[in-house]
Design a protein around this motif. Structure first.
Motif, PDB file in Angstrom:
ATOM      1  N   ASP A 399       0.894  -1.250   0.073  1.00 56.37           N
ATOM      2  CA  ASP A 399       0.196  -0.062   0.121  1.00 56.37           C
ATOM      3  C   ASP A 399       0.866   1.369   0.127  1.00 56.37           C
ATOM      4  O   ASP A 399       0.525   2.329  -0.816  1.00 56.37           O
ATOM      5  CB  ASP A 399      -0.886  -0.019   1.202  1.00 56.37           C
ATOM      6  CG  ASP A 399      -1.969  -1.007   1.220  1.00 56.37           C
ATOM      7  OD1 ASP A 399      -2.427  -1.428  -0.007  1.00 56.37           O
ATOM      8  OD2 ASP A 399      -2.614  -1.352   2.060  1.00 56.37           O
ATOM      9  N   LEU A 400       1.842   1.235   0.827  1.00 58.01           N
ATOM     10  CA  LEU A 400       2.874   2.473   0.890  1.00 58.01           C
ATOM     11  C   LEU A 400       3.550   2.658  -0.641  1.00 58.01           C
ATOM     12  O   LEU A 400       3.306   3.852  -0.981  1.00 58.01           O
ATOM     13  CB  LEU A 400       4.098   2.033   1.610  1.00 58.01           C
ATOM     14  CG  LEU A 400       5.003   3.170   1.993  1.00 58.01           C
ATOM     15  CD1 LEU A 400       4.478   4.467   2.434  1.00 58.01           C
ATOM     16  CD2 LEU A 400       6.246   2.850   2.782  1.00 58.01           C
ATOM     17  N   GLU A 401       3.764   1.462  -1.224  1.00 60.27           N
ATOM     18  CA  GLU A 401       4.356   1.612  -2.630  1.00 60.27           C
ATOM     19  C   GLU A 401       3.425   2.257  -3.555  1.00 60.27           C
ATOM     20  O   GLU A 401       3.717   3.049  -4.463  1.00 60.27           O
ATOM     21  CB  GLU A 401       4.766   0.195  -3.299  1.00 60.27           C
ATOM     22  CG  GLU A 401       6.167  -0.245  -2.448  1.00 60.27           C
ATOM     23  CD  GLU A 401       6.723  -1.538  -2.826  1.00 60.27           C
ATOM     24  OE1 GLU A 401       7.707  -1.899  -2.559  1.00 60.27           O
ATOM     25  OE2 GLU A 401       6.021  -2.371  -3.793  1.00 60.27           O
ATOM     26  N   SER A 402       2.011   1.795  -3.463  1.00 58.63           N
ATOM     27  CA  SER A 402       1.069   2.403  -4.348  1.00 58.63           C
ATOM     28  C   SER A 402       1.118   4.007  -3.981  1.00 58.63           C
ATOM     29  O   SER A 402       0.841   4.587  -5.148  1.00 58.63           O
ATOM     30  CB  SER A 402      -0.338   1.671  -3.911  1.00 58.63           C
ATOM     31  OG  SER A 402      -0.146   0.409  -4.306  1.00 58.63           O
ATOM     32  N   GLU A 403       0.992   4.291  -2.940  1.00 54.29           N
ATOM     33  CA  GLU A 403       0.946   5.777  -2.714  1.00 54.29           C
ATOM     34  C   GLU A 403       2.211   6.497  -2.958  1.00 54.29           C
ATOM     35  O   GLU A 403       2.028   7.656  -3.756  1.00 54.29           O
ATOM     36  CB  GLU A 403       0.762   6.013  -1.104  1.00 54.29           C
ATOM     37  CG  GLU A 403      -0.730   5.726  -0.295  1.00 54.29           C
ATOM     38  CD  GLU A 403      -1.594   6.513  -0.956  1.00 54.29           C
ATOM     39  OE1 GLU A 403      -1.659   7.417  -1.210  1.00 54.29           O
ATOM     40  OE2 GLU A 403      -2.977   5.894  -1.084  1.00 54.29           O
ATOM     41  N   MET A 404       3.305   5.748  -2.932  1.00 58.30           N
ATOM     42  CA  MET A 404       4.590   6.615  -3.437  1.00 58.30           C
ATOM     43  C   MET A 404       4.715   6.779  -5.086  1.00 58.30           C
ATOM     44  O   MET A 404       5.019   7.845  -5.526  1.00 58.30           O
ATOM     45  CB  MET A 404       5.736   5.694  -3.054  1.00 58.30           C
ATOM     46  CG  MET A 404       5.893   5.791  -1.557  1.00 58.30           C
ATOM     47  SD  MET A 404       7.377   4.560  -0.815  1.00 58.30           S
ATOM     48  CE  MET A 404       8.676   5.126  -1.482  1.00 58.30           C
TER      49      MET A 404
END
Length: 536
Positions: A399-404
């Motif tokens: 999820d963090l990668e998606s936001e980044m």
């Protein structure tokens, strides 16, 4: 007159001599022929444009653009890597997930196998596990691309001269690796050869130099055969490699070493090189990772072209197997101002990243106390409170990668239409004798290659290389059964009178009354049918 008579006599003698001396004394030997096929996995046209802007100079690829390639599979306008790789390896459009198998499920001989059987040296290079779809399609035959165990075993017994890439996990017996994470916690990882075979021992006993690190790859050759495996799974993205994994080689380095080893043969060689991870970054919608791997691939193309220009008998073909992500320079946010967006507006945000999104998040501590540093390493400094809260609220690393990547795309004025593959035609690049030009089908690539190398996959013995072993041997009066049909090591057993033939799956030999007999290719079992090659 005397002088004229002497010259006439000398001419006659030289003519007679030319008929009596071996032809090699008068004419140059037939030149060797080499082919280097380079494949960018999952690369669309806009990322090539973006990578050119990022580098600030023309790409090596730009110098050899010759046309385009249609990529659809036997069942879909949008292909997967297995069907696309198989098309470029065999000259047959097939179904998704099939690895060098016809649509009816029968093995199709690959251009690499044809080259090897024709006396050429052969090799593969990849930044993915070498058991992944594209390298697998040139070196193995399965109905499912995920059968890494079978694919890896076939590759080991194919007798290739050079294999370089990732995928160590599928060469070792099943075991557990133990290591500590950044917080000192013990973590366990399964490595996967479910049949318990140790293929590393097989490789080591088969005359290969074995390289496990970059320095081992680059040291002076001891053998003409080389197997390099530099990661349990995939090799790091190029932007991450020097900082996070300096013991892993670059794609350009692997390509250069492979060419050097393979060119030691007299007849020539076939080499397939895959820049595997443009596709992986595209699935994540990570433009930094995509640029990393396009430029890495372009450097490898440069190595191939340097060799080909000196050699003058080498055909170089570079292509992607399919598009991915639908990346665009421009998005819904640029509808009104696209006329006023110089290249710097796209490039400057990307150049702030020192690592790919995967490389950045690999450094994240379990308690996330270094989140700001991780975001900064991906070029995401100066976040607003709302932007930073979105990062903090991400429940998982994914999820963090998606936001980044979402925020990076916004800052760089980029758009994405999908996390999956796309169906557009792709660019064709080629250099050297017999190079393909124009808009072609992906199945035309192996036809061009095999024609240049002097063999055919569609006519003669190669077209019907594999036969149904049970059907063939029953026709010869044998009783045939498959032992261990549901085990990890099934064997086809053919019995007649006092003869017992045992064909183990994925191996290049069989046992005749206990004596080992070598074969020219591997035995293939699809769960129902055993396919073998027999010499009449």
């Amino acid at each position: 007159m005397k002088t004229l008579k002497r010259l006439t006599t000398l001419t006659i003698l030289l003519s007679l001599l030319s008929f009596t001396l071996p032809s090699t004394c008068i004419f140059a030997a037939q030149p060797h022929k080499n082919v280097i096929l380079l494949i960018m996995d999952g690369t669309n046209s806009d990322i090539l444009t973006l990578s050119r802007w990022y580098r600030g100079t023309d790409l090596q690829l730009d110098k050899i653009l010759t046309g385009g390639v249609r990529t659809y599979s036997a069942q879909s306008a949008i292909t997967d890597s297995a069907a696309a790789g198989s098309a470029m390896a065999t000259g047959v459009k097939t179904k998704a997930d099939f690895i060098a198998m016809n649509p009816d499920g029968r093995p199709a001989l690959t251009v690499l196998e044809g080259a090897k059987l024709s006396g050429y040296r052969t090799g593969i290079v990849a930044t993915s596990p070498v058991q992944h779809a594209t390298p697998a399609a040139f070196t193995s035959h399965t109905l499912n691309r995920d059968e890494f165990g079978d694919i890896g075993e076939q590759q080991v017994y194919q007798g290739l001269d050079v294999v370089l890439g990732g995928g160590a996990a599928w060469l070792k017996p099943q075991s557990k690796d133990h290591a500590k994470d950044d917080d000192g916690m013990l973590k366990t990882k399964e490595v996967s050869r479910e049949d318990g075979e140790n293929l590393v021992k097989v490789i080591s006993s088969s005359g290969y130099d074995m390289a496990l690190r970059r320095d081992g790859l680059l040291r002076k050759a001891q053998s003409s055969k080389l197997w390099g495996v530099f990661a349990d799974e995939d090799i790091s993205y190029e932007f991450d490699r020097e900082t996070l994994k300096p013991d892993e080689p670059s794609l350009a380095e692997m390509t250069s070493v492979a060419i050097n080893r393979l060119s030691q043969g007299e007849k020539g060689f076939f080499l397939m090189v895959e820049g595997s991870k443009v596709d992986w970054a595209a699935h994540k919608n990570d433009p930094v990772g995509m640029i990393s791997e396009v430029l890495s691939f372009d450097d490898a193309v440069g190595e191939a072209l340097d060799f080909a220009r000196k050699d003058r008998n080498t055909l170089v073909v570079a292509v992607t197997d399919h598009g991915n992500s639908g990346l665009t320079l421009g998005n819904q946010g640029t509808n009104g101002d696209y006329k006023n967006l110089p290249a710097e507006k796209f490039i400057e945000p990307l150049k702030k990243a020192k690592l790919t999104v995967k490389g950045a998040t690999s450094q994240l501590k379990k308690n996330r106390t270094n989140l700001k540093e991780v975001l900064s390493s991906y070029g995401l400094g100066n976040l607003s409170s709302k932007e930073y809260c979105a990062m903090e609220d991400a429940k998982s690393v994914e999820d963090l990668e998606s936001e980044m990547v979402r925020l990076m795309a916004k800052r760089a004025n980029l758009g994405f239409t999908t996390h999956g593959h796309t169906g557009e035609d792709v660019f064709l690049y080629a250099y050297g004798p017999g190079k393909p030009v124009g808009l072609i089908e992906n199945i035309d690539i192996p036809k061009v290659i095999s024609s240049y190398m002097g063999f055919s996959l569609t006519t003669g013995k190669f077209a019907t290389w594999y036969v149904d072993g049970k059907e063939y041997y029953r026709g010869k009066g044998f009783k045939v059964k498959i032992e261990g049909r549901t085990s990890k090591n099934p064997v086809m057993v053919a019995t007649r009178d006092d003869q017992v033939l045992r064909f183990p799956e994925n191996k290049d030999f069989y046992w005749r009354n206990g004596d080992k007999v070598g074969l020219k290719s591997v035995n293939v079992y699809d769960g129902e049918t055993f396919y073998v090659h027999v010499e009449e």
